[in-house]
Design an enzyme around this catalytic site. Structure first.
Site, PDB file in Angstrom:
ATOM      1  N   GLY A 287       0.821  -1.211   0.000  1.00 37.30           N
ATOM      2  CA  GLY A 287       0.000   0.000   0.000  1.00 37.30           C
ATOM      3  C   GLY A 287       0.847   1.250   0.000  1.00 37.30           C
ATOM      4  CG  ASN A 288      -0.346   4.614  -1.591  1.00 35.23           C
ATOM      5  OD1 ASN A 288      -1.058   5.445  -1.033  1.00 35.23           O
ATOM      6  ND2 ASN A 288      -0.753   3.908  -2.657  1.00 35.23           N
ATOM      7  NE  ARG A 289       4.502   7.954   4.477  1.00 35.65           N
ATOM      8  CZ  ARG A 289       4.914   8.047   5.737  1.00 35.65           C
ATOM      9  NH1 ARG A 289       5.146   6.964   6.430  1.00 35.65           N
ATOM     10  NH2 ARG A 289       5.095   9.211   6.281  1.00 35.65           N
ATOM     11  CB  SER A 290      -2.532   8.383  -0.543  1.00 31.77           C
ATOM     12  OG  SER A 290      -3.562   9.285  -0.818  1.00 31.77           O
TER      13      SER A 290
ATOM     14  CB  ALA B 210      -1.374   7.304  -3.986  1.00 39.56           C
TER      15      ALA B 210
END
Ligand code: CTP
Length: 402
Positions: A210-213, A277
């Site tokens: 995943g990502n930090r958005s 993102a």
């Protein structure tokens, strides 16, 4: 600046109790609120509650304090009128210009923005009479917030619930901010699609890449577009944020699901803003059962495959002529040069470039960016609330749509 003057109209539905929370939020954030309930609303919440929470007198009829001509003055002086809940009966009266109590008189004399937050049973909401009244009010410039699907009075569920007070409050704030900036409802009649959040690509039933958005910038874009009159489809990837009042929210998990939802919503959209993102890669293989560590063995490397590039795809193959496509780019260095190259590579009309790092942008309430145009323009947006960046994006989109 003077305290903004808000008229809170309350009509007779069980959701009237939620208007107390809306009232509290409005007064606590420095608005001067005059509550105008209908006679039947007082069957649910009494005058004393409205008066105590607002700190202002409360009347329902035009016959009280006649010398002050309240039926004209209250509407004329208002910066915003919000009716929550708005019953089917109230919407019908407003659409037809009836004026048989203080609230309906106020609606006729107000020259400021007007928001209706309807709440009623699904059958009443879906009835052609109500739908035509809503269409009439929207055509005249009112913001009618779609009710949400959920539990109604009693045990039944369906579309017709009042959105959460916090979300109606956000809609009020956006509309007031827009009005104070002298802004018009320049996205009236437009359909815009906004993607927000960050995709998650599953590895096994419990793990993902995943990502930090956080999704906050995308949600700010959705809210500001609603305040400017647009119909908004928000494609939300793994966000924990409350639905913006009035947006049609589609929830997705992975990049592939996001692509499908964006393509579907974009088919009749005037603008698509890709604030999500999206993971460029996903694990080549999904393991049906949880991956276990084995004593004495090195972990297997994770093989990745490319995800579709949604922004590039919708830019290359526009669903309708003149559709405006906006991308976002998060760069850690060479911000402007990298942004220009990415704009060209993706083929979109506008690219919002911001610099990211551990403490910059992700999850923050503020943003700072430069918006690059395919026509060679660049518009710097100084550090400020995500709403301010969102409004700059819509200014540029709106200009291109004209
Ligand atoms: N995007 C997309 N589909 C993808 C990846 C990204 O639609 N598979 C969109 C994002 O929503 C965003 C824009 O493309 O609007 C920029 O994403 P970014 O990841 O910065 O672009 P990349 O081309 O992946 O850049 P990089 O070279 O940094 O990998």
């Amino acid at each position: 600046m003077d305290q903004p003057k808000v008229v809170l109209g309350v009509s007779g539905g069980i959701a009237a109790y939620k208007a107390c929370e809306l009232l509290r939020r409005l007064t606590e954030s420095g608005h001067d609120v005059r509550v105008v309930p209908t006679g039947s609303a007082l069957n649910f919440i009494g005058e004393a509650t409205w008066s105590a929470l607002s700190g202002n007198p409360v009347s329902t009829e035009v016959w009280e304090s006649v010398h002050e001509v309240p039926h004209v003055r209250i509407g004329q002086a208002a910066d915003l009128v919000v009716v929550a809940p708005a019953t089917a009966d109230l919407l019908a009266k407003a659409a037809h210009g009836l004026a048989d109590d203080l609230l309906t008189n106020t609606l006729l004399t107000a020259r400021c923005p007007v928001i209706f937050a309807p709440a009623m049973h699904t059958e009443m909401w879906e009835h052609p009479a109500t739908q035509e009244n809503v269409a009439t009010l929207r055509r005249r410039g009112a913001l009618v917030i779609e009710p949400v699907v959920g539990r109604l009075t009693g045990v039944d569920t369906g579309k017709g619930r009042l959105p959460e007070p916090g979300e109606i409050f956000e809609a009020c704030r956006s509309v007031l901010a827009r009005g104070q900036a002298g802004g018009e409802r320049d996205l009236e009649g437009r359909h815009v699609v906004v993607s927000a959040g960050g995709t998650r690509e599953p590895l096994d039933p419990v793990r993902f890449l995943g990502n930090r958005s956080s999704g906050k910038q995308g949600y700010a874009l959705a809210r500001t577009a609603l305040a400017r009159g647009a119909r908004v489809t928000l494609i939300a990837a793994n966000t924990g944020l409350p639905d913006p009042a009035g947006a049609d929210v589609v929830r997705v998990g992975t990049a592939v699901q996001l692509r499908e939802a964006v393509l579907k919503a974009a088919s009749d959209a005037d603008a698509v803003v890709m604030a999500a993102a999206v993971a460029d890669f996903r694990p080549a293989r999904y393991t049906e059962s949880k991956i276990k560590k084995k004593d004495g063995e090195e972990p297997e490397p994770i093989a990745l495959v490319r995800n579709p590039d949604v922004l590039a795809e919708i830019s290359a193959d526009r669903a309708r002529p003149g559709q405006v496509v906006v991308g976002f780019a998060a760069e850690t260095h060479d911000v402007l040069a990298g942004g220009r190259a990415k704009l060209a590579r993706k083929g979109c009309d506008l690219l919002v470039v911001n610099e990211v790092g551990e403490r910059k942008t992700f999850g923050s309430e503020e943003n700072e960016a430069v918006v690059l145009g395919a026509d060679g323009t660049d518009t710097p947006v100084p550090r400020g609330p995500k709403e301010a960046l969102a409004d700059t994006v819509w200014d540029l989109v709106s200009r291109r749509l004209r």
